[in-house]
Design an enzyme around this catalytic site. Structure first.
Site, PDB file in Angstrom:
ATOM      1  N   ILE A  25       0.827  -1.206   0.000  1.00  0.00           N
ATOM      2  CA  ILE A  25       0.000   0.000   0.000  1.00  0.00           C
ATOM      3  C   ILE A  25       0.866   1.264   0.000  1.00  0.00           C
ATOM      4  CG2 ILE A  25      -0.230   0.098   2.542  1.00  0.00           C
ATOM      5  CD1 ILE A  25      -3.175   0.979   2.038  1.00  0.00           C
TER       6      ILE A  25
ATOM      7  N   LYS B 202       8.992 -22.487 -11.317  1.00  0.00           N
ATOM      8  CA  LYS B 202       7.582 -22.118 -11.353  1.00  0.00           C
ATOM      9  C   LYS B 202       7.439 -20.659 -11.793  1.00  0.00           C
ATOM     10  CE  LYS B 202       5.758 -25.994 -10.026  1.00  0.00           C
ATOM     11  NZ  LYS B 202       4.855 -26.743 -10.931  1.00  0.00           N
TER      12      LYS B 202
ATOM     13  N   CYS C 260      34.995   6.673  13.612  1.00  0.00           N
ATOM     14  CA  CYS C 260      33.961   7.459  14.283  1.00  0.00           C
ATOM     15  C   CYS C 260      33.956   7.129  15.782  1.00  0.00           C
ATOM     16  CB  CYS C 260      32.605   7.220  13.621  1.00  0.00           C
ATOM     17  SG  CYS C 260      31.368   8.468  14.046  1.00  0.00           S
TER      18      CYS C 260
ATOM     19  N   HIS D  70      34.316   8.691   8.046  1.00  0.00           N
ATOM     20  CA  HIS D  70      33.913   7.358   7.583  1.00  0.00           C
ATOM     21  C   HIS D  70      34.527   7.080   6.207  1.00  0.00           C
ATOM     22  CE1 HIS D  70      30.786   6.249  10.580  1.00  0.00           C
ATOM     23  NE2 HIS D  70      30.710   7.564  10.741  1.00  0.00           N
TER      24      HIS D  70
ATOM     25  N   GLU E   1      34.881   4.383   4.699  1.00  0.00           N
ATOM     26  CA  GLU E   1      34.209   3.296   3.970  1.00  0.00           C
ATOM     27  C   GLU E   1      33.222   3.809   2.935  1.00  0.00           C
ATOM     28  OE1 GLU E   1      31.723   3.683   7.857  1.00  0.00           O
ATOM     29  OE2 GLU E   1      33.760   4.070   7.137  1.00  0.00           O
TER      30      GLU E   1
END
Length: 543
Positions: free
Chosen positions: A147, A186, A378, A514, A516
């Site tokens: 929804i 399927k 961090c 950060h 990464e």
């Protein structure tokens, strides 16, 4: 003139729309096209910034400081385009904008409705996000039939009509399950998923069929017949051993050419040499290391998605198979540091809250005293400072004001003022809202001469992304330095500590930013590459 590929999912969630979208974008980019990707999230939160990692996984931070869905991390790792706040928006963000306009009187007293006001705002954001590129992929979160997704799908339906077939197509990702007892795939779930789409006025142009194994020609022909999608556009997408194989897999099924044909575009031949090299490195490691990641959210590894990927990228660039041992910080508290003994290196990632803090401090102390390579990110930098203050400087009760406002030695405190990515001064205090109030986005850092971090990056100034509201308390800098902790990096205005190091240690680096978030499989990241190389050397010393 931007073309749009709308990507929806059916049958079940978590089929990999993000990876599929990013992989197709990578193939199109490899043909010389300028590509971007948008992620539309149907939840009512304005952004994921205040959501629990257990609910949402990682919050990915963009250069311009947007707190976004982790799929944007996949996008940046697969294509060269940098994501911005335009690349991700939620139902909450859309409603917030519409309600603000209503309060301002922009709708001239009219009745504000889902159609046209909400759908118009969704369309406006999609078109703005795709501006300036050749092709924009637009991933709709959730599953067809939810929804929450209905306004987004209605906006897509309208855009397909307004833009026409030469500028908009719909790619539907669906599940084709393999039933082992019957020995067959399927197709019914896919048929019903497409039927659901068609009931709201959307006809897929391309079907990506996720399956355990490659679906056969007969099944593809059957799906084509019942879904009204041409047979060549029913594309198998079987499970792969590595996500980095998927760009080549999609190209082998000519998905990029199908897209170009439908848009009436011509482009250069596909050059996936960089991705082939990534796969070659992944499949031919020369070393193996174990990293102990000590954190708080280990029950949901998606909470550290970019970090996991960055470590693996570093493995690619050092020809090292990286095994990550995920350790709950509370287990260190109860079981002791013996569970860290098999690690070639230790990492404490970012996080929030006091739970598990003592376990992280124990891990930092173990790494420092036993000369095990340590990377703190961090909160991992803040715990390194707290541990150093307690155990080297003997400041009993040293802590962060995040965890103990009455600490006698608050070596970590709330940042009350800083300069944001636009060069403007921002201020905060203890009463500020949690949402969207951190020091966010790309910030310039100055690296000190003769520091390890400067040697790693090979330059004096870097730009890295941030997401924090606490920092090293400058009142304690002299004591920390005198005790032997080196400040390796500063914010651009030299007021906030960005990096700390332990000089008399083989490899002990902790950063407030950060790294990464900017690591990619093709380019890696110098900090992680150096860290994994240190782990390799530690492994060899231990033999």
């Amino acid at each position: 003139m931007t073309r749009f590929i709308f990507v929806t999912g059916g049958v079940v969630s978590s089929l990999g729309k993000g990876i599929a979208s990013a992989s197709l974008a990578a193939v199109l980019e490899a043909r010389g096209l300028k590509v971007t990707i948008l992620k539309l999230d149907p939840y009512i939160n304005v952004d994921p910034g205040t959501m629990s990692p257990f609910q949402h996984g990682e919050v990915f931070v963009t250069d311009d400081g947007a707190e976004t869905d982790l799929d944007l991390g996949h996008y940046e790792r697969f294509i060269r385009t940098r994501m911005t706040k335009r690349n991700n928006f939620t139902t909450g963000r859309v409603y917030e904008t519409v309600l603000r306009k209503e309060r301002r009187g922009d709708y001239l007293g009219g009745t504000v409705q889902v159609i046209p006001h909400i759908t118009d705002e969704i369309k406006r954001r999609i078109l703005a996000g795709g501006d300036g590129v050749d092709i924009a992929l637009v991933e709709i979160g959730g599953t067809v039939g939810d929804i929450e997704s209905q306004p987004f799908l209605e906006a897509v339906r309208q855009l397909k009509v307004e833009l026409g077939n030469q500028r908009a197509l719909l790619m539907h990702l669906t599940l084709v399950p393999y039933i082992a007892t019957a020995g067959e795939t399927k197709t019914k779930p896919t048929q019903h998923s497409v039927k659901e789409l068609r009931s709201i006025g959307l006809q897929p142009d391309i079907l990506l069929c996720r399956s355990e194994k490659e679906i056969d020609v007969d099944s593809r022909r059957k799906i084509s017949l019942f879904t009204n999608v041409e047979e060549r556009a029913v594309v198998p997408l079987p499970d792969a051993k590595s996500i980095y194989l998927i760009p080549r897999l999609l190209q082998s099924y000519n998905l990029d050419q199908i897209v170009l044909d439908k848009f009436g575009l011509e482009a250069a031949e596909t050059d996936l040499a960089e991705w082939d090299e990534v796969v070659r490195r992944e499949q031919n490691p020369e070393h193996a290391v174990t990293i102990a990641m000590v954190g708080k959210y280990m029950d949901l590894l998606d909470a550290y998605k970019s970090l996991n990927e960055a470590l693996l990228h570093a493995g690619l660039h050092t020809l090292t198979k990286v095994k990550i041992n995920y350790i709950n910080a509370e287990d260190v508290e109860t079981q002791g540091v013996s569970i860290l003994e098999d690690a070639d290196a230790i990492l404490v990632p970012g996080g929030f809250g006091e739970r598990g803090l003592e376990g992280k401090l124990m891990a930092v102390r173990y790494a420092r005293e036993n000369k095990v390579p340590y990377l703190g990110i961090c909160l991992g930098m803040q715990t390194a400072v707290i541990e150093f203050a307690r155990n080297v400087l003997k400041l009993d009760g040293a802590n962060s004001t995040e965890f103990d406002r009455k600490s006698p030695f608050p070596v970590i405190g709330l940042i009350t003022e800083w300069i944001n990515e636009e060069g403007k001064v921002e201020t905060r205090d203890e009463s500020s809202d949690l949402g969207g109030t951190m020091r966010l986005g790309a910030q310039e850092c100055h690296l000190e001469e003769n520091s390890r971090i400067r040697e790693i990056y090979g330059k004096a100034n870097i730009i890295e992304r941030h997401r924090h509201r606490f920092e090293v308390n400058n009142r304690f800098l002299d004591q920390l330095r005198q005790g032997g902790l080196r400040i390796g990096g500063w914010s651009s205005d030299d007021t906030l500590v960005e990096v700390v190091e332990v000089p008399d240690h083989p490899w002990f680096v902790a950063c407030q930013f950060h790294p990464e978030f900017t690591s990619t499989p093709r380019d890696g990241h110098p900090l992680f590459t150096s860290y994994i190389q240190a782990a390799v050397e530690q492994n060899e010393r231990a033999k």
